[in-house]
Design an enzyme around this catalytic site. Structure first.
Site, PDB file in Angstrom:
ATOM      1  CE1 TYR A  75      -3.497  -2.622   0.564  1.00 33.95           C
ATOM      2  CE2 TYR A  75      -4.622  -0.661   1.352  1.00 33.95           C
ATOM      3  CZ  TYR A  75      -4.658  -1.959   0.911  1.00 33.95           C
ATOM      4  OH  TYR A  75      -5.863  -2.598   0.820  1.00 33.95           O
ATOM      5  CG  ASP A  90      -8.021  -4.784   1.651  1.00 32.81           C
ATOM      6  OD1 ASP A  90      -8.923  -4.279   2.331  1.00 32.81           O
ATOM      7  OD2 ASP A  90      -8.033  -4.787   0.396  1.00 32.81           O
ATOM      8  CG  ASP A 141     -13.639  -7.039   2.458  1.00 37.14           C
ATOM      9  OD1 ASP A 141     -13.313  -6.373   3.464  1.00 37.14           O
ATOM     10  OD2 ASP A 141     -14.155  -6.534   1.441  1.00 37.14           O
TER      11      ASP A 141
HETATM   12  C1  IPM Z   1     -10.257  -1.400   4.285  1.00 42.26           C
HETATM   13  C2  IPM Z   1     -10.559  -0.746   2.973  1.00 42.26           C
HETATM   14  C3  IPM Z   1      -9.422   0.211   2.637  1.00 42.26           C
HETATM   15  C4  IPM Z   1      -8.157  -0.597   2.517  1.00 42.26           C
HETATM   16  C5  IPM Z   1      -9.639   1.057   1.385  1.00 42.26           C
HETATM   17  C6  IPM Z   1     -10.960   1.796   1.408  1.00 42.26           C
HETATM   18  C7  IPM Z   1      -8.502   2.007   1.145  1.00 42.26           C
HETATM   19  O1  IPM Z   1     -10.766  -1.684   1.981  1.00 42.26           O
HETATM   20  O2  IPM Z   1     -10.126  -0.675   5.296  1.00 42.26           O
HETATM   21  O3  IPM Z   1     -10.168  -2.619   4.312  1.00 42.26           O
HETATM   22  O4  IPM Z   1      -7.872  -1.154   1.458  1.00 42.26           O
HETATM   23  O5  IPM Z   1      -7.437  -0.680   3.508  1.00 42.26           O
HETATM   24 MG    MG Z   2     -10.818  -3.678   2.700  1.00 47.91          MG
END
Ligand code: IPM
Ligand code: MG
Length: 357
Positions: free
Chosen positions: A142, A248, A252
């Site tokens: 990132y 990340d 999810d």
């Molecule tokens: C998260 C989100 C963020 C990330 C985005 C919105 C930049 O997906 O907090 O998981 O990738 O970290």
């Molecule tokens: Mg995310």
């Protein structure tokens, strides 16, 4: 009486609606548990871009740095996707994380008994899930440099750099160790060391840092296998320790075990200084302004803020209990509804929760 100053960043999309519920809930908790909470609202994300051409204005960041904790709703909207990267709400989020040095992102995934049927997976697979993703948040691909586009090539080319030094890996490992000690003492470190040098350093460093703790059990897993295991047998996990990008994606994935990403909170922490507490979900622009969003992930983030950020454990517990009571009475927002539930709006479910506090 303890006094706290928190910054509330309502952001974009459903942000203002769920923030409104959070404000009311925090006020009620402060009365019941006898503390004073000053809530300072600042612009952040797309809405800050609209006003200042900057998704993370200095004034907002300064106020956050001076606070006891930051409660963030969500940012983003497709309408900003065509902006230069630095102007996008997501870049504002990365700037906030890095300005506050929030290297540790904690994402707990726990199935609430009353919502077991909301999962798309079989009940027996998800019923005992109780895990925490510990994600490194201000390093890796990132933030790695160099990054960019190469313009003088025949076909368009772009690149990013996945880079960690051992000190960055050590400090996030220490956080995972601390959390594991409060739980089942199991850490699964996730990497891709069969292919990536940076992952080999990750694996070696995690092994070295954890080896001093004989009572902890460490396992290592490649990220592709971890994705598969999270679906196959998620209750094998206690603490998942991983890098920014893998965390990340896996968070999810893990979130969906619960059936709704609208339920999951997170905390982003530093070793000292204010943390940022925010729901894992995004700004859901498609349902914004309709008063149908689920405010619970933000409320549970507020609960993490009370517990970790402000040391108001009792208030945190009373909020968690109120949420559970409302859900077990069958009240749901639309995202969680089944044929037995009574569907309420965002503000209505907020009212029910306040009644239970
Ligand atoms: C998260 C989100 C963020 C990330 C985005 C919105 C930049 O997906 O907090 O998981 O990738 O970290
Ligand atoms: Mg995310």
């Amino acid at each position: 009486m303890n006094k706290y100053k928190i910054v509330l960043l309502a952001g974009d999309g459903i942000g203002p609606e769920i923030s409104d519920v959070s404000k009311k809930v925090l006020k009620k908790l402060s009365k019941k548990h006898n503390f004073d909470i000053e809530i300072i609202e600042k612009l952040f994300g797309g809405i800050a871009y609209e006003k200042y051409r900057n998704p993370a204005p200095d004034e907002t960041l300064d106020q956050c740095k001076k606070s006891d904790a930051v409660l963030l709703a969500c940012v983003g909207d497709i309408k900003y996707d065509s902006l230069a990267r630095e102007f996008r709400p997501e870049s504002g989020l990365l700037k906030l994380r890095s300005a506050l040095n929030l290297f540790a992102n904690i994402r707990p995934v726990k199935i609430r008994k009353s919502l077991i049927d909301a999962s798309t997976l079989k009940k027996e697979i998800v019923e005992n899930v109780d895990l925490i993703v510990v994600r490194e948040l201000i390093g890796g691909i990132y933030f790695g440099k160099p990054r960019g586009h190469i313009s003088n090539t025949e076909i368009p080319k772009a690149f990013n750099t996945m880079v960690y030094d051992s000190a960055e890996i050590e400090r996030i490992t220490e956080i995972a160790i601390k959390i594991a000690h409060q739980r089942n003492k199991k850490i699964c470190s996730v990497d891709k060391s069969n292919v990536l040098e940076v992952s080999q350093l990750w694996r070696d460093t995690v092994l070295k840092s954890t080896s001093k703790h004989k009572n902890l059990s460490l396992s290592n897993m490649y990220v592709d296998n971890a994705a598969m295991q999270l679906i196959r047998d998620p209750s094998q996990f206690d603490v998942i320790l991983t890098s920014n990008l893998f965390g990340d994606i896996l968070s999810d994935l893990a979130a969906m075990l619960t059936g709704s990403i609208g339920m999951l909170p997170s905390a982003s922490l530093n070793n000292n200084g204010p943390g940022v507490f925010e729901p894992v979900h995004g700004s859901a622009p498609d349902i914004a302004g309709k008063n149908i969003a689920n405010p619970i992930a933000m409320l549970l983030s507020a609960s993490m803020m009370l517990k970790i950020g402000l040391n108001e454990e009792e208030a945190a517990e009373s909020l968690e209990n109120a949420v559970d009571k409302v859900l077990s009475k069958g009240y749901r927002t639309a995202d969680l509804a089944n044929s037995f539930s009574e569907v309420l709006s965002c503000s209505e479910i907020g009212e029910k929760i306040i009644e239970e506090i």
